[in-house]
Design a protein around this motif. Structure first.
Motif, PDB file in Angstrom:
ATOM      1  N   TYR A  28      30.978  39.979  37.713  1.00  0.00           N
ATOM      2  CA  TYR A  28      31.112  39.726  39.148  1.00  0.00           C
ATOM      3  C   TYR A  28      30.263  40.682  39.976  1.00  0.00           C
ATOM      4  CZ  TYR A  28      35.336  37.446  37.315  1.00  0.00           C
ATOM      5  OH  TYR A  28      36.212  36.689  36.582  1.00  0.00           O
ATOM      6  N   SER A  76      39.868  33.996  31.755  1.00  0.00           N
ATOM      7  CA  SER A  76      39.640  34.225  33.175  1.00  0.00           C
ATOM      8  C   SER A  76      39.795  32.901  33.908  1.00  0.00           C
ATOM      9  CB  SER A  76      38.239  34.792  33.418  1.00  0.00           C
ATOM     10  OG  SER A  76      37.911  34.741  34.806  1.00  0.00           O
ATOM     11  N   PHE A  78      39.213  32.233  36.989  1.00  0.00           N
ATOM     12  CA  PHE A  78      38.042  32.002  37.840  1.00  0.00           C
ATOM     13  C   PHE A  78      36.864  31.473  37.025  1.00  0.00           C
ATOM     14  CE2 PHE A  78      34.330  34.209  40.086  1.00  0.00           C
ATOM     15  CZ  PHE A  78      34.065  33.095  40.883  1.00  0.00           C
ATOM     16  N   HIS A  98      38.307  27.504  44.555  1.00  0.00           N
ATOM     17  CA  HIS A  98      38.780  28.415  43.519  1.00  0.00           C
ATOM     18  C   HIS A  98      38.054  29.760  43.602  1.00  0.00           C
ATOM     19  CE1 HIS A  98      41.556  25.832  41.403  1.00  0.00           C
ATOM     20  NE2 HIS A  98      40.663  24.858  41.352  1.00  0.00           N
ATOM     21  N   ARG A 101      39.742  31.732  46.176  1.00  0.00           N
ATOM     22  CA  ARG A 101      41.082  32.142  45.750  1.00  0.00           C
ATOM     23  C   ARG A 101      41.044  33.237  44.688  1.00  0.00           C
ATOM     24  NH1 ARG A 101      45.839  28.083  43.408  1.00  0.00           N
ATOM     25  NH2 ARG A 101      47.461  29.693  43.195  1.00  0.00           N
ATOM     26  N   TYR A 102      40.102  33.125  43.742  1.00  0.00           N
ATOM     27  CA  TYR A 102      40.099  34.032  42.597  1.00  0.00           C
ATOM     28  C   TYR A 102      38.885  34.967  42.513  1.00  0.00           C
ATOM     29  CZ  TYR A 102      43.531  30.619  40.787  1.00  0.00           C
ATOM     30  OH  TYR A 102      44.604  29.795  40.617  1.00  0.00           O
ATOM     31  N   VAL A 105      38.940  38.843  44.151  1.00  0.00           N
ATOM     32  CA  VAL A 105      40.186  39.607  44.044  1.00  0.00           C
ATOM     33  C   VAL A 105      39.916  41.103  43.901  1.00  0.00           C
ATOM     34  CG1 VAL A 105      42.248  40.003  42.646  1.00  0.00           C
ATOM     35  CG2 VAL A 105      41.483  37.662  43.110  1.00  0.00           C
ATOM     36  N   ASP A 106      38.999  41.475  43.046  1.00  0.00           N
ATOM     37  CA  ASP A 106      38.746  42.895  42.787  1.00  0.00           C
ATOM     38  C   ASP A 106      37.342  43.352  43.155  1.00  0.00           C
ATOM     39  OD1 ASP A 106      41.308  43.451  41.633  1.00  0.00           O
ATOM     40  OD2 ASP A 106      40.652  42.413  39.817  1.00  0.00           O
ATOM     41  N   ASP A 109      36.443  45.407  46.477  1.00  0.00           N
ATOM     42  CA  ASP A 109      36.987  46.771  46.535  1.00  0.00           C
ATOM     43  C   ASP A 109      36.353  47.672  45.473  1.00  0.00           C
ATOM     44  OD1 ASP A 109      38.735  46.301  48.660  1.00  0.00           O
ATOM     45  OD2 ASP A 109      40.277  45.491  47.328  1.00  0.00           O
ATOM     46  N   ASN A 132      38.622  38.026  56.340  1.00  0.00           N
ATOM     47  CA  ASN A 132      37.858  37.378  55.283  1.00  0.00           C
ATOM     48  C   ASN A 132      36.352  37.363  55.563  1.00  0.00           C
ATOM     49  OD1 ASN A 132      40.221  36.826  53.817  1.00  0.00           O
ATOM     50  ND2 ASN A 132      40.530  34.897  54.909  1.00  0.00           N
TER      51      ASN A 132
END
Length: 343
Positions: A28, A76, A78, A98, A101-102, A105-106, A109, A132
């Protein structure tokens, strides 16, 4: 032992810290980095997650087509949705839904986190006044004005390909060695089953030289067609094989990027043996690759030794052998420094 150190706390080196040293449990980070490059070219700084999702997911989908494994985890949600999109099982709108939504997530950050803490520069921030969304910072926009900006995009893609190869070959269980193919400047992965192209040698090495010639520290480029394009050089020349045919001349441990002037200019290196100071620099560069958990670390360890002492001995023996066959009775080669010493 000398250590690899950075004395240029500039934006591109902070970016390289993220790409080279950030956690690689999934791809990612690389997809987000490439997406930020996309928006930089558009001159857009305030980006909603809906806008971010399209190129972000697209980069991941393209890589999934070639390398189905894009992380260390066996499952996973995603990535499964992206694979479903690639196979035609879901439509684009559902895939983007999707992703929203997924997919974030991390990664938003964690992007600036290296070795458990935030780096000294942020390239984007979460927008407080608009839910967002992210805001690209001045540091990121200024990054685009630097000579190394085009190199950074190539380095990001190359790093992604190297990590994919590590995941795909499960390097902890099935060691894949990497050798240099000189004709096309490619790194080739070799395991017990097959050989496969991994990535181009230039971007794979450039980040660890911080965009500078290994020998003189002049800024270099890895972009085809550039007048400053780096040349891949063998630190120990091929004649070393006359001393010991088992020495991996085309191994990563012996490859560096050099400017054209140093490699084959009027006072260039050609087949001359570099100075002992440059040998220490090569050792530092190789240790940098190993301690950063670079995907090529297993190759380096396999070829040069499992401990620091063994790797030092390996290089010293190669240097002694080269002195007898190349540098006997003559001065070792070293160019005049042309830029800031970054390693």
């Amino acid at each position: 032992m000398s250590r690899f150190y950075e004395i240029e706390p500039i934006a591109e080196n902070y970016w390289r810290a993220i790409i080279l040293f950030g956690r690689n449990s999934a791809s990612y980070k690389f997809a987000l980095a490439k997406t930020l490059f996309d928006f930089h070219s558009l001159g857009k700084t305030l980006i909603t997650l809906e806008e971010l999702a399209v190129p972000y997911a697209s980069h991941l989908c393209e890589h999934l087509k070639i390398h189905p494994k894009q992380g260390t985890s066996e499952q996973s949600t995603f990535l499964d949705k992206l694979r479903a999109f690639n196979s035609g099982e879901i439509e684009k709108n559902e895939m983007i839904s999707h992703t929203l939504r997924y997919g974030f997530v991390d990664v938003l950050d964690a992007f600036h986190n290296v070795h458990g803490k935030e780096i000294g520069v942020r390239f984007f921030i979460k927008e407080r006044n608009k839910k967002n969304a992210i805001q690209l910072t001045d540091d990121f926009m200024l990054l685009g004005e630097r000579q190394q900006f085009a190199n950074l995009a190539e380095e990001t893609e190359s790093r992604w390909r190297l990590v994919e190869s590590a995941w795909e070959n499960s390097l902890s269980r099935n060691l894949m060695l990497v050798e240099y193919e000189e004709k096309d400047n490619l790194l080739i992965g070799i395991n017990t089953i097959q050989c496969s192209t991994v990535t181009s040698a230039r971007p794979a090495l450039n980040g660890y030289q911080k965009g500078r010639c290994f020998y003189c520290f002049r800024e270099i480029s890895i972009m085809l067609g550039s007048e400053e394009i780096a040349e891949v050089d063998h630190f120990f020349p091929h004649i070393l094989k006359q001393c010991d045919s088992r020495k991996p001349i085309d191994s990563i441990a012996n490859l560096v990027l050099a400017c054209r002037e140093c490699n084959r200019g009027v006072n260039g290196k050609f087949d001359r043996l570099p100075s002992i100071e440059l040998l220490e620099r090569l050792f530092n560069r190789n240790e940098y690759l190993i301690t950063s958990h670079h995907p090529l670390r297993e190759t380096l360890i396999s070829q040069t030794g499992s401990t620091i002492e063994k790797r030092q001995t390996y290089l010293q023996k190669a240097y002694n052998c080269s002195t007898l066959h190349v540098g006997a009775g003559g001065r070792k080669w070293q160019p005049k420094q042309q830029g800031v010493a970054t390693f």
